[in-house]
Motif scaffolding. Structure first.
Motif, PDB file in Angstrom:
ATOM      1  N   GLU A 121       0.833  -1.207   0.000  1.00 56.02           N
ATOM      2  CA  GLU A 121       0.000   0.000   0.000  1.00 56.02           C
ATOM      3  C   GLU A 121       0.861   1.249   0.000  1.00 56.02           C
ATOM      4  O   GLU A 121       0.544   2.228  -0.675  1.00 56.02           O
ATOM      5  N   GLU A 122       1.962   1.223   0.739  1.00 53.19           N
ATOM      6  CA  GLU A 122       2.871   2.366   0.761  1.00 53.19           C
ATOM      7  C   GLU A 122       3.497   2.570  -0.619  1.00 53.19           C
ATOM      8  O   GLU A 122       3.641   3.704  -1.078  1.00 53.19           O
ATOM      9  N   GLN A 123       3.851   1.474  -1.301  1.00 50.77           N
ATOM     10  CA  GLN A 123       4.408   1.584  -2.652  1.00 50.77           C
ATOM     11  C   GLN A 123       3.371   2.156  -3.617  1.00 50.77           C
ATOM     12  O   GLN A 123       3.707   2.959  -4.487  1.00 50.77           O
ATOM     13  N   GLU A 124       2.113   1.770  -3.463  1.00 49.13           N
ATOM     14  CA  GLU A 124       1.040   2.321  -4.311  1.00 49.13           C
ATOM     15  C   GLU A 124       0.890   3.815  -4.073  1.00 49.13           C
ATOM     16  O   GLU A 124       0.723   4.590  -5.019  1.00 49.13           O
ATOM     17  N   ARG A 125       0.929   4.240  -2.808  1.00 51.83           N
ATOM     18  CA  ARG A 125       0.832   5.672  -2.497  1.00 51.83           C
ATOM     19  C   ARG A 125       2.012   6.426  -3.107  1.00 51.83           C
ATOM     20  O   ARG A 125       1.846   7.525  -3.644  1.00 51.83           O
ATOM     21  N   LEU A 126       3.223   5.827  -3.043  1.00 52.22           N
ATOM     22  CA  LEU A 126       4.405   6.459  -3.626  1.00 52.22           C
ATOM     23  C   LEU A 126       4.258   6.563  -5.145  1.00 52.22           C
ATOM     24  O   LEU A 126       4.566   7.600  -5.737  1.00 52.22           O
ATOM     25  N   LYS A 127       3.766   5.505  -5.784  1.00 53.20           N
ATOM     26  CA  LYS A 127       3.541   5.537  -7.233  1.00 53.20           C
ATOM     27  C   LYS A 127       2.563   6.640  -7.608  1.00 53.20           C
ATOM     28  O   LYS A 127       2.772   7.367  -8.590  1.00 53.20           O
ATOM     29  N   ASP A 128       1.485   6.778  -6.831  1.00 56.34           N
ATOM     30  CA  ASP A 128       0.496   7.818  -7.104  1.00 56.34           C
ATOM     31  C   ASP A 128       1.109   9.209  -6.982  1.00 56.34           C
ATOM     32  O   ASP A 128       0.858  10.088  -7.811  1.00 56.34           O
ATOM     33  N   ARG A 129       1.933   9.404  -5.937  1.00 60.01           N
ATOM     34  CA  ARG A 129       2.574  10.711  -5.762  1.00 60.01           C
ATOM     35  C   ARG A 129       3.550  10.998  -6.899  1.00 60.01           C
ATOM     36  O   ARG A 129       3.614  12.122  -7.409  1.00 60.01           O
ATOM     37  N   LEU A 130       4.312   9.985  -7.315  1.00 62.82           N
ATOM     38  CA  LEU A 130       5.265  10.178  -8.420  1.00 62.82           C
ATOM     39  C   LEU A 130       4.535  10.437  -9.734  1.00 62.82           C
ATOM     40  O   LEU A 130       4.982  11.254 -10.547  1.00 62.82           O
ATOM     41  N   ALA A 131       3.417   9.772  -9.951  1.00 60.37           N
ATOM     42  CA  ALA A 131       2.633  10.004 -11.166  1.00 60.37           C
ATOM     43  C   ALA A 131       2.093  11.430 -11.179  1.00 60.37           C
ATOM     44  O   ALA A 131       2.130  12.114 -12.214  1.00 60.37           O
ATOM     45  N   ALA A 132       1.597  11.903 -10.037  1.00 63.80           N
ATOM     46  CA  ALA A 132       1.093  13.280  -9.950  1.00 63.80           C
ATOM     47  C   ALA A 132       2.220  14.277 -10.215  1.00 63.80           C
ATOM     48  O   ALA A 132       2.026  15.277 -10.916  1.00 63.80           O
ATOM     49  N   LEU A 133       3.413  13.995  -9.674  1.00 66.23           N
ATOM     50  CA  LEU A 133       4.565  14.856  -9.898  1.00 66.23           C
ATOM     51  C   LEU A 133       4.942  14.869 -11.385  1.00 66.23           C
ATOM     52  O   LEU A 133       5.255  15.918 -11.947  1.00 66.23           O
ATOM     53  N   GLY A 134       4.888  13.712 -12.032  1.00 71.18           N
ATOM     54  CA  GLY A 134       5.180  13.621 -13.465  1.00 71.18           C
ATOM     55  C   GLY A 134       4.190  14.409 -14.300  1.00 71.18           C
ATOM     56  O   GLY A 134       4.574  15.120 -15.243  1.00 71.18           O
ATOM     57  N   HIS A 135       2.897  14.324 -13.960  1.00 70.61           N
ATOM     58  CA  HIS A 135       1.872  15.094 -14.683  1.00 70.61           C
ATOM     59  C   HIS A 135       2.105  16.594 -14.510  1.00 70.61           C
ATOM     60  O   HIS A 135       1.978  17.366 -15.460  1.00 70.61           O
ATOM     61  N   MET A 136       2.457  16.986 -13.282  1.00 71.81           N
ATOM     62  CA  MET A 136       2.714  18.398 -13.020  1.00 71.81           C
ATOM     63  C   MET A 136       3.936  18.878 -13.814  1.00 71.81           C
ATOM     64  O   MET A 136       3.908  19.954 -14.418  1.00 71.81           O
TER      65      MET A 136
END
Length: 167
Positions: A121-136
């Motif tokens: 779950e922590e890895q999923e949260r990290l992936k989501d944060r990195l994806a949001a950073l990439g979109h930004m």
């Protein structure tokens, strides 16, 4: 049914099971519980949970507290850390053990090691944060590139006009 049949059920469950009597002495521990809690075969016997679970005082506290409750916790999650081991997360529930006359004889703890689930779950949260950073970052790059492109085109046109080459 024979006691061996019940013992086979107890030992083949995929969750850890630990029982205590009314005095807080550990009466049974299945193989999964021994693995999760790093208990050796010789340790397990009719010993008080404070002794057997010395590395896990929070588990013993929950078990002993459940003996003072009318309804023990139906669900709990604990971070546990034994000396020399990394932090782990266990989750489970506690039930009272009742004898044939309905009198409470102790408590049973059913639990699982949730560490890998928590890490996933922590890895999923990290992936989501990195994806949001990439979109930004992509959006920011787009917003910078458009004006720079216009400036470059305008600079090229001005250069042509100033050099006298309008074609």
């Amino acid at each position: 049914m024979q006691p061996d049949f019940y013992r086979e059920i107890f030992d083949s469950l995929r969750c850890g099971i630990l029982t205590i009597d009314e005095e807080g002495s550990v009466t049974t521990v299945n193989q999964v519980a021994k693995q999760i809690l790093d208990l050796e075969e010789g340790q397990v016997g009719h010993v008080h949970c404070r002794q057997l679970l010395a590395d896990y005082p929070e588990i013993c506290r929950i078990l002993l507290d459940s003996l003072r409750m009318e309804n023990p916790p139906s669900r709990f999650e604990l971070d546990i850390k034994a000396p020399g081991r990394s932090k782990r997360v266990i989750g489970g529930s506690i039930s009272h053990v009742r004898g044939t006359r309905g009198r409470r004889d102790g408590a049973v703890l059913f639990f699982k090691d949730l560490t890998t689930i928590e890490q996933g779950e922590e890895q999923e949260r990290l992936k989501d944060r990195l994806a949001a950073l990439g979109h930004m970052a992509a959006g920011l790059a787009h917003e910078i590139r458009n004006p720079l492109g216009n400036i470059g085109t305008t600079a090229t046109l001005l250069k042509r006009k100033l050099s006298g080459n309008d074609s």
